[in-house]
Every structure is written in structure tokens, then in C-alpha cells.
Design a protein around this motif. Structure first.
Motif, PDB file in Angstrom:
ATOM      1  N   ARG A   1      50.440  20.325 -41.906  1.00 63.22           N
ATOM      2  CA  ARG A   1      50.282  20.000 -40.498  1.00 63.22           C
ATOM      3  C   ARG A   1      50.481  18.509 -40.289  1.00 63.22           C
ATOM      4  NH1 ARG A   1      45.148  22.869 -38.543  1.00 63.22           N
ATOM      5  NH2 ARG A   1      45.502  23.402 -40.692  1.00 63.22           N
ATOM      6  N   LEU A   2      49.852  17.716 -41.144  1.00 68.70           N
ATOM      7  CA  LEU A   2      49.971  16.267 -40.998  1.00 68.70           C
ATOM      8  C   LEU A   2      51.397  15.835 -41.276  1.00 68.70           C
ATOM      9  CD1 LEU A   2      46.683  15.091 -42.645  1.00 68.70           C
ATOM     10  CD2 LEU A   2      47.199  15.542 -40.260  1.00 68.70           C
TER      11      LEU A   2
ATOM     12  N   LEU B   1      53.707  16.159 -38.447  1.00 68.39           N
ATOM     13  CA  LEU B   1      53.575  15.216 -37.344  1.00 68.39           C
ATOM     14  C   LEU B   1      54.289  13.912 -37.649  1.00 68.39           C
ATOM     15  CD1 LEU B   1      49.867  15.895 -36.506  1.00 68.39           C
ATOM     16  CD2 LEU B   1      51.817  16.411 -35.063  1.00 68.39           C
ATOM     17  N   THR B   2      54.488  13.637 -38.907  1.00 69.72           N
ATOM     18  CA  THR B   2      55.139  12.379 -39.244  1.00 69.72           C
ATOM     19  C   THR B   2      56.611  12.580 -39.590  1.00 69.72           C
ATOM     20  OG1 THR B   2      54.353  12.663 -41.482  1.00 69.72           O
ATOM     21  CG2 THR B   2      53.074  11.224 -40.080  1.00 69.72           C
ATOM     22  N   THR B   3      56.993  13.834 -39.755  1.00 70.45           N
ATOM     23  CA  THR B   3      58.379  14.053 -40.139  1.00 70.45           C
ATOM     24  C   THR B   3      59.305  13.658 -38.998  1.00 70.45           C
ATOM     25  OG1 THR B   3      59.966  15.622 -40.968  1.00 70.45           O
ATOM     26  CG2 THR B   3      58.459  16.439 -39.345  1.00 70.45           C
TER      27      THR B   3
ATOM     28  N   VAL C   1      58.241  21.158 -36.436  1.00 73.58           N
ATOM     29  CA  VAL C   1      56.998  20.786 -35.796  1.00 73.58           C
ATOM     30  C   VAL C   1      56.139  22.009 -35.583  1.00 73.58           C
ATOM     31  CG1 VAL C   1      57.795  18.749 -34.625  1.00 73.58           C
ATOM     32  CG2 VAL C   1      58.261  20.981 -33.658  1.00 73.58           C
ATOM     33  N   TRP C   2      54.896  21.728 -35.249  1.00 72.21           N
ATOM     34  CA  TRP C   2      53.972  22.767 -34.808  1.00 72.21           C
ATOM     35  C   TRP C   2      53.813  23.883 -35.816  1.00 72.21           C
ATOM     36  CZ3 TRP C   2      53.493  27.133 -31.044  1.00 72.21           C
ATOM     37  CH2 TRP C   2      52.323  27.010 -30.318  1.00 72.21           C
TER      38      TRP C   2
END
Lengths: 387, 517
Positions: free
Chosen positions: A314-315, A318-320, A326-327
């Protein structure tokens, strides 16, 4: 005097929260966290009948309702390969087909006027029968529950409806990309002939007969193959007496091992597998690999690892910077013992990862459903992974 | 014999009536409501079953409030409410704030050039896009990703989520009871100091959500087209997820403006249910939620949907199996007939005794699923009573439509039976009871009824309203509403002809995955 003391106590009790309140947190780290209240949940009462039936009773007097559910060992994993769909049909017609004394339609009328339910269901490893009623209707509803449990009739007209429903599902199974991705990724992980991966076809549904349903019931539904749980607004002693009266004289039958043995595993070679679909504007990616079984001593360690990795995913997402990655969503499939617990789902929209915990070299297969044809980069990637 | 059945039924009704009366009385004792000076309403429901609590924050603004040209904005803000505050999710807020202001200036310049219809300068556009991307890169350096969510999870938060629909936006999760103050801090802080960080990155998430739920799913495509046709003037005709061009246009500034306009305390109800005592919890909640500044209520009077005077029809020819959908306009949830619509929905759809199941699935054997439901796409404004059915292979959507209309005609011409009416009423009581057994469900229902009716007790009174429904009401309302000229129809027809064998392209690839490229 007493009154003054009471007043003082009252004032003190008022002051206490006020003092507490004056310390309004300016930062979440400053918020005081008092110790958690001790919690000793009431344990259910376990009863084992002489015929091996296991019962759990949990009183809960909050609302005037009673719910029960029986789980019976044996599921679609145990159905023959040429009759895939048998357990789905069985677990519907078990209830809709009625009992020897009343049709399914009569049962529907009888229960619905009481806003009560008796329902049956089935999965890969077990089937279930459950009831739910207002406590005042327990006599009526429990009678219906026992009747369906012990005396199902599997009437042909309801078998026909169940088969039509199965055929409808088959006809619709390529309408949505996520369904396709799930089905095909599972086949890649287990091999198409593995019972956890195989799917019903028109021919296998057509092959199921009423006698198959009767035979299934006779084979699996025995007290020593059942766990029954009841919760709600009742007194345990009275409920125990009721259950003993209903089930104690039920003779034992064949019992089955908790895990099916000798299942065929033919996972596909590691690589990228692409399924083109033209009417979508998003790809669905799943990464899969064989997992472990529930009797693995490391099962819970793996579960914790799965949770932690899911959080990391999940983290990471968010940074990719990769557009669309996403999500993520993550879950563990608890119902299928082989479906490993390391299982993530993330994607563009969905990606499942199954890690093989009992092999030294992880092997990962990816199936991609996309509106685009595979790019040169992906094809070379696939070759690289296969070599 | 007959008498004893009657007696049995009577005692059953008495029993549930008594049980419900007890429940309302017991809830009166356990529920505390407080409207704060800033206009926000707090509800506390004591339920000390286990040392946990759940909450439901309901904001009385949804996609109906999306500004013209910015559909999807209410839902976009919902995503932003997880991005943290001026203290959570940042390494240096003063510097981040300046960086975010530059992002907005750069984005506005880029959009001005991008949307020029005459005289657009491609080189300049490219430069402006780069400036915007660069500004985002600078702002990103101050971000602590997902810190808000991490704090919640590390403190034992469960089921953290939110939703936006046409009528409202809502947020919820569950916590251990000793985290009440932490929760009150986090939940108020998120609406006191929201920060529009990572806005354009999150906008891409929302765009993917649109692709996932609407563009790539046949039923999603149908629903969007159907809704757009059924409503011509009221904002219900626009998708909550937003049109693609709007999603690619609106800005963080727009989202902040939406927040400032609609996330006002008087638009918010916060309900908490679980292991807490109102006497101790209320001061904590007041302290934190009292910080939200009161603001004037926005002027809200969306265009009213004019009455429909001709049937409308949407047909999607898709590589998908057929689906049938139709809807009739009905008044909003405050209508005196609201409970009549609920009763009709129950009669048509609930369980295997329902009329649509018996007619279409059991007897005619033309559908695998069939229901009639109310409240689409919302309830706050006049909306639809809709019918949905999934035809079995080989059966055309028109057969389904005809079968549904036959059931509608029965409703118009014949009274329903005594047993059916009794079934509807008993079920409404039992369903209410079944919904009271968990913290999240309770918090959700209390907040919802408080928001819609201004009184949580309406949750219990809804059963009284169903109890008052008569056979004549059902006939009258059916005749008023289920009229051909008030109907919109949405159909998916298989592009390859109905009843096409399964295993098209994906299936074939599937049959031989090793052969996939």
C-alpha cells in the motif's frame, strides 16, 4: 455531613475530567491514551454428542434473536471432475428443493411470514446450513431447520432452476475483466485440473443428476462430520436439551479427513500470460504462485507476514510513479486451505500475489488482461522469466 | 385450527411490537444527542459489549453539489480527507504550503493554455506542463506518505473507509475504546486543517477508479447512460465519479473551495457507538469538534426534474450478456408515501416469496435474478423506483420487460393478499432488529436518520410508517407512478446476438494459458 461528602465527591468527579480536558492536544502524539479496559469475552459452551457432533452455544441477550449455523466437511474440491458445479447445485437445491413433508415453496411461505430464514450454502471445503429467527419463533424455525438438515427431497423443478442459474453464470463469465483475471490466474497457479481452479462448464452442469445430490447428502451429512454453532437470546441449558433431543439419536456415518490428500498440482511455467480484451480501458494484473496449507506450522507467521507485506504494498503504491499502479487492495482467502495466505491484490486494479513459502526459489506467474497487445518489452520479459 | 393460526400470528405481532417498544425505550436511555454551538450534531450510543467503538461522520453534501464543469469533485475531496493535515503527513508545513501554492499557480497557467480553443502554443503548453510537474516534485519532498492512515492502523483502526454518493459523503472506522480522544482529535483535525497535498496524483487514482467501475464494466456503462437519460435537469443525471474531462480539469483550489462551502459544521453529524459513557465522552467530543468554525449554510436549490411525459430508452450493444433495467420517477424521501414505496420494494424483491422471483425466476424461468428497488440514485431529491433483471441465456430483454409489466399491472389492478401485507410488516420489524447488533451499523443508521430527519428516533418510527401502509395505498401509488410515460429503460444487448456461447476471445486464451503471449 454525608451530604457534604457526597457533594465534594461530586465536585471532584467534575473537576477530574475538567483538568483532563484542559490539556487539549495540539499534536496527535500528545493525546493521552489510557490503558485499555480489561476484556474477558464469554467463551462459548462446547458440547460433544456421543455420535461425534460438535456444538458451540453462545448466549447473547442483547436482542430477541437467535441464529445458528452448521458446517459440514466436504465441498466442491471433492466433486468429480466431470460434474464440476455439483456442490453449487446441491447447496442451492438442498433448501429450495424442500423436504419430504413440505416443498421448498411451502417452506418459503412458512419462514418468510415469520421473517425467519433457513438457508444452505457450499464452498470448496464445506457446505453449510443456517437459520435466523426472532426468539419467539424458535420452535417453528428450528423444526424447519432440522427437517432440511435431515430430510431434503431435492425436487426436480428446483434442480432445473439451479442448473439454469449455473448456465447463466457460465454464459456471463467473460463479461468482466476482474472475473476473467481471477479465474485464469487461479488456473495458472494451481493448474487447470486442480479442484481449487477448475470451473463449471455446460457439460459438467448438465451431467449432475438428482441421484448425485441424494448421494452427496447421504455421504457427507452425518453428525460426526458437523460442527453446529448457535448464538442469541436463549438459555444454554434449555438449548442443549433441545439439541440433544434432536440430534443425540442420529447415527454416526463415514468421517472425512480435514484436508483432501493427493490433489493434482500443475502450476504453469513462470512467465507473463496475456489475455487481450477490447472493450476495456484498463489492465488487470495478478501475480500468483502456490502458497501453503492451513496445517503448516508457520501458517500464522505467514499470515502476519502477509498483513505486513500488504501494508508495504500500500505504501509502495503511494510513492510509485508508475501511472495507474494505485489503490491496492489486500485480503487473505480463509476458505481455501491451499490458497496461500501470502496473497495480495493490487493492480491498476487488482494484482494478486501468491508466494510459495515451502520452496527455496520463489516462482511467480503473472497474468495480464489488457486491451493492448503485448509490447516487445513484455514479450522479452516473458522469455527472460521462462529461461 | 384457523383460530389458532390467527392467534399465533397475533401473538407474534404483539411480541415484535413489544420488543421494538423496549428497544426504542432502551435506546432513549443509551443515546445522547448534542448540537454544538457551531452547528455540528454529535450522537453517542452506549453499547458496552466489547472495548471498542465505531463512528460514522456524515456530511450532508454529495455529488449533487458538484459545481457545473467539476463533476466528481465531492468524491475527489473524500479521497483528500485521507491525505493528512497541517501536522500529519508533512515534514515542514510552512514550506509545503508555499510549494502547494506554486503548484496551483502552475496548474492554472497550464490549464489556461491547454484549454485555449484558438491560438494554443504547443511549445508554451509543454513548458507550462513541465513547470507544473516540477512544482509538484518540489511539494512532494515535504510529504510523509499516508501518515494519517498509518496512525489509524497503528492504533488498531479497522475498516477505515469512506464513500460519496449523490446525497452525502461519509467516513468511518473502528477503534479500541481507549483511543476515543485520539479519534476525536484525528477526525476533527481532518476537517479543521485539511491539506490538498498530492492532489493531482490522487486525481489519477480517481480516474482509474472511473475506468474500473464504469468504463471497463458493462453494467457500469449501462448505469451511467441510463441515469443520464432518466434525469435531464436535476444533477442526479451526472455521475458521482465524474466525467473524464472534468476529472482532467478540476484543481486542488476547486476542492478546497468545495470543502469550505459544504463541509460546514451544520452540514455534519458525527455518531459514535460502542464502549463509551456519554458523561465522559461528550466533553471530549465537544472539545475537539467544537473547534470547527461555523460558516453560513450554502444556498442549495438544484434544478428540479420536470415531470417526464414520454418513455426514454437506452440500448447498449456490448460484448456482454444482456441486462434489463427500468425506472419510474417518484417523489423524495419526505413524501407521505415513502413507506408505501418501501413496502412495494419488499413485496417485489425480498426473498423467494417475492413476486418478481416467483414470476420471472421460478415460474416463467426467464431470469436468474430480478428485483424492484427504491432510492436510486439517491433519496434526498425526487428519484427513481427501479426494476433490474438478468435474463437467462436465450431470453430477450423484451420478454423480461413484459414480465415485469405484468407484475406491475397486478399491483395496479388487484389488492395484495393479507399474508403478503403481514409478511412485509413483520419483516420490517425483524430487519430493524437485525441492524442494531453492531457498532458500525448503529453509528451509520443513527447518523443517517439524524441527518435526513433531524431525529435519530425516525429509525424506529420507520417501522410504524410501514405498519400504517394499507392495500389501497399500494394500489394507489402503483397507479400514480408506474405509468409508461414516466418510464426510462436501459438494456444491454449482446453485440454478437443474445445467448452467444461463452468462451470468446478471453475464454480461448484462457483455455490455453501457456499459449498466451
Amino acid at each position: 455531613m454525608k451530604r457534604i461528602l457526597t457533594s465534594l465527591w461530586f465536585i471532584a468527579s467534575l473537576l477530574a475530567p475538567l483538568t483532563y480536558l484542559s490539556a487539549q492536544a495540539a499534536n496527535w502524539k500528545e493525546v493521552q491514551i489510557p490503558p485499555l479496559r480489561a476484556f474477558h469475552p464469554q467463551q462459548p459452551k462446547r458440547i460433544e454428542l456421543s455420535n461425534g457432533m460438535v456444538i458451540f452455544l453462545q448466549e447473547d441477550h442483547e436482542l430477541p434473536l437467535i441464529d445458528g449455523s452448521a458446517r459440514i466437511r466436504g465441498g466442491s474440491v471433492n466433486e468429480p471432475a466431470n460434474k464440476v458445479g455439483l456442490v453449487d447445485i446441491y447447496s442451492e437445491v438442498w433448501r429450495t428443493g424442500g423436504t419430504k413433508s413440505q416443498t421448498g415453496d411451502q417452506l418459503d411461505d412458512f419462514l418468510e411470514v415469520r421473517a425467519a430464514k433457513v438457508e444452505t450454502g457450499g464452498g470448496p471445503d464445506s457446505t453449510t446450513i443456517s437459520f435466523s429467527c426472532l426468539k419467539g419463533d424458535l420452535d417453528d424455525v428450528f423444526k424447519a431447520f432440522v427437517d432440511v438438515l435431515e430430510n431434503p427431497e431435492f425436487r426436480e423443478d428446483k434442480i432445473d432452476i439451479a442448473k439454469k442459474g449455473q448456465e447463466d453464470s457460465i454464459s456471463r463469465r467473460n463479461d468482466e475483466v476482474s472475473d476473467i483475471a481471477h479465474r485464469e490466474a487461479t488456473k495458472l497457479a494451481y493448474g487447470a485440473d486442480n479442484p481449487y481452479a477448475r470451473v463449471a462448464e455446460y457439460a459438467t452442469v448438465d451431467a449432475v443428476t438428482r441421484q448425485d445430490l441424494i448421494d452427496w447428502h447421504a455421504k457427507y451429512v452425518h453428525p460426526n462430520n458437523i460442527i453446529l454453532g448457535i448464538t442469541g437470546d436463549f438459555e444454554s441449558a434449555a438449548m442443549e436439551a433441545r439439541l440433544r433431543a434432536a440430534f443425540e439419536s442420529w447415527p454416526k456415518g463415514e468421517s472425512f479427513p480435514p484436508f483432501p490428500k493427493d490433489l493434482p498440482y500443475h502450476p504453469a511455467a513462470p512467465g507473463y500470460y496475456l489475455i487481450p480484451k477490447e472493450d476495456v480501458n484498463q489492465s488487470n494484473i495478478r501475480m500468483v504462485a502456490l502458497g501453503t496449507t492451513r496445517d503448516n506450522p508457520d501458517y500464522y507467521a505467514i499470515s502476519v507476514f502477509n498483513e505486513a507485506s500488504a501494508a508495504d504494498f500500500r505504501l509502495a503504491s503511494l510513492t510509485t510513479s508508475a501511472p495507474g499502479l494505485v489503490w491496492p487492495m489486500a485480503w487473505a482467502e480463509a476458505s481455501a486451505p491451499i490458497s496461500a495466505i501470502p496473497e495480495f491484490c493490487r493492480s491498476p486494479w487488482e494484482r494478486k500475489v501468491r508466494l510459495r513459502s515451502n520452496r527455496s526459489r520463489p516462482s511467480i506467474k503473472i497474468s495480464i488482461i489488457s486491451r493492448q497487445s503485448p509490447s516487445a518489452r513484455m514479450t522479452s520479459g516473458a522469455r527472460r522469466m521462462r529461461s | 385450527m384457523k383460530r389458532s393460526i390467527l392467534k399465533g400470528a397475533l401473538s407474534l405481532l404483539l411480541l415484535s411490537a413489544v420488543a421494538l417498544a423496549q428497544d426504542l425505550a432502551s435506546f432513549e436511555k443509551r443515546v445522547t444527542v448534542k448540537k454544538l454551538p457551531n452547528g455540528l450534531t454529535l450522537i453517542i450510543c452506549e453499547r458496552p459489549e466489547a472495548p471498542v467503538f465505531s463512528f460514522f461522520t456524515m456530511v450532508d453534501a454529495g455529488s449533487t453539489q458538484d459545481p457545473q464543469g467539476a463533476t466528481g469533485l465531492a468524491h475527489m475531496f473524500e479521497h483528500m480527507a485521507f491525505k493528512g493535515t497541517n501536522k500529519i503527513g508533512t515534514t515542514n508545513y510552512p514550506a509545503e504550503r508555499l510549494a502547494l501554492e506554486k503548484v496551483e499557480a502552475a496548474y492554472a497557467a497550464y490549464i489556461r493554455e491547454r484549454d485555449k480553443r484558438v491560438g494554443q502554443d504547443p511549445a508554451k503548453l509543454k513548458q507550462l506542463e513541465k513547470d507544473w510537474q516540477d512544482a509538484m516534485g518540489v511539494a512532494q519532498k515535504y510529504v510523509v506518505p499516508n501518515e494519517f492512515g498509518k496512525i489509524v492502523e497503528q492504533n488498531g483502526g479497522e475498516d477505515m473507509n469512506a464513500f460519496t454518493n449523490y446525497d452525502e459523503t461519509a467516513y468511518h472506522y473502528s477503534f479500541p475504546e481507549n483511543r476515543l480522544e485520539l479519534w476525536a482529535y484525528l477526525e476533527s483535525e481532518r476537517f479543521l486543517h485539511p491539506v490538498m497535498r498530492e492532489f493531482y496524483k490522487e486525481r489519477n487514482v480517481v480516474i482509474e477508479e472511473r475506468r474500473m467501475r464504469t468504463d471497463s464494466v458493462p453494467f457500469g456503462r449501462l448505469l451511467e447512460q441510463f441515469t443520464e437519460v432518466a434525469f435531464t435537469a436535476h444533477p442526479y443525471h451526472r455521475p458521482t465519479i465524474g466525467w473524464m474531462s472534468d476529472l482532467n480539469r478540476f484543481s486542488a483550489t476547486d476542492a478546497q473551495k468545495f470543502f469550505d462551502t459544504y463541509y460546514i459544521p451544520s452540514n455534519m453529524v458525527v455518531a459514535v457507538a460502542g464502549d463509551l459513557k456519554a458523561a465522559q465522552a461528550l466533553p471530549i467530543l465537544e472539545k475537539y469538534f467544537g473547534r470547527l468554525p461555523s460558516r453560513p449554510h450554502p444556498d442549495e436549490s438544484p434544478t428540479q426534474e420536470p415531470s417526464q411525459n414520454s418513455e426514454r430508452r437506452v440500448i447498449l450493444r456490448d460484448p456482454s450478456q444482456p441486462i434489463y433495467l427500468e425506472g419510474y420517477h417518484r417523489p423524495d424521501f419526505l413524501s407521505k408515501d415513502d413507506a408505501v414505496f418501501d413496502a412495494i420494494s419488499d413485496l417485489l424483491s425480498e426473498g423467494r416469496t417475492s413476486r418478481l422471483y416467483r414470476a420471472l425466476v421460478r415460474d416463467k424461468k426467464i431470469a436468474s435474478f430480478s428485483e424492484g428497488f427504491t432510492g436510486y440514485p439517491g433519496v434526498k431529491y425526487p428519484h427513481l423506483f427501479a426494476f433490474l433483471a438478468v435474463p437467462l441465456p436465450g431470453h430477450k430483454p423484451q420478454e423480461i420487460g413484459d414480465a415485469i409489466h405484468a407484475e406491475i399491472n397486478r399491483l395496479k389492478k388487484e389488492d395484495i393478499s393479507d399474508d403478503e401485507l403481514k409478511m412485509i410488516k413483520t419483516r420490517s420489524k425483524a430487519n430493524l432488529l437485525r441492524g442494531l447488533a453492531d457498532n458500525q451499523g448503529l453509528a451509520t443508521q443513527l447518523a443517517t436518520y439524524q441527518t435526513r430527519y433531524g431525529d435519530w428516533r425516525e429509525l424506529f418510527r420507520s417501522v410504524d410508517r410501514i405498519e400504517a401502509v394499507t392495500k389501497a395505498d399500494i394500489r394507489r401509488v402503483s397507479n400514480e407512478v408506474f405509468v409508461d410515460s414516466n418510464r426510462s429503460i436501459g438494456i444491454i444487448e449482446n453485440a454478437h446476438g443474445n445467448g452467444a456461447p461463452p468462451g470468446g476471445e478471453p475464454g480461448n486464451a484462457a483455455a490455453d494459458p501457456g499459449g498466451a503471449q
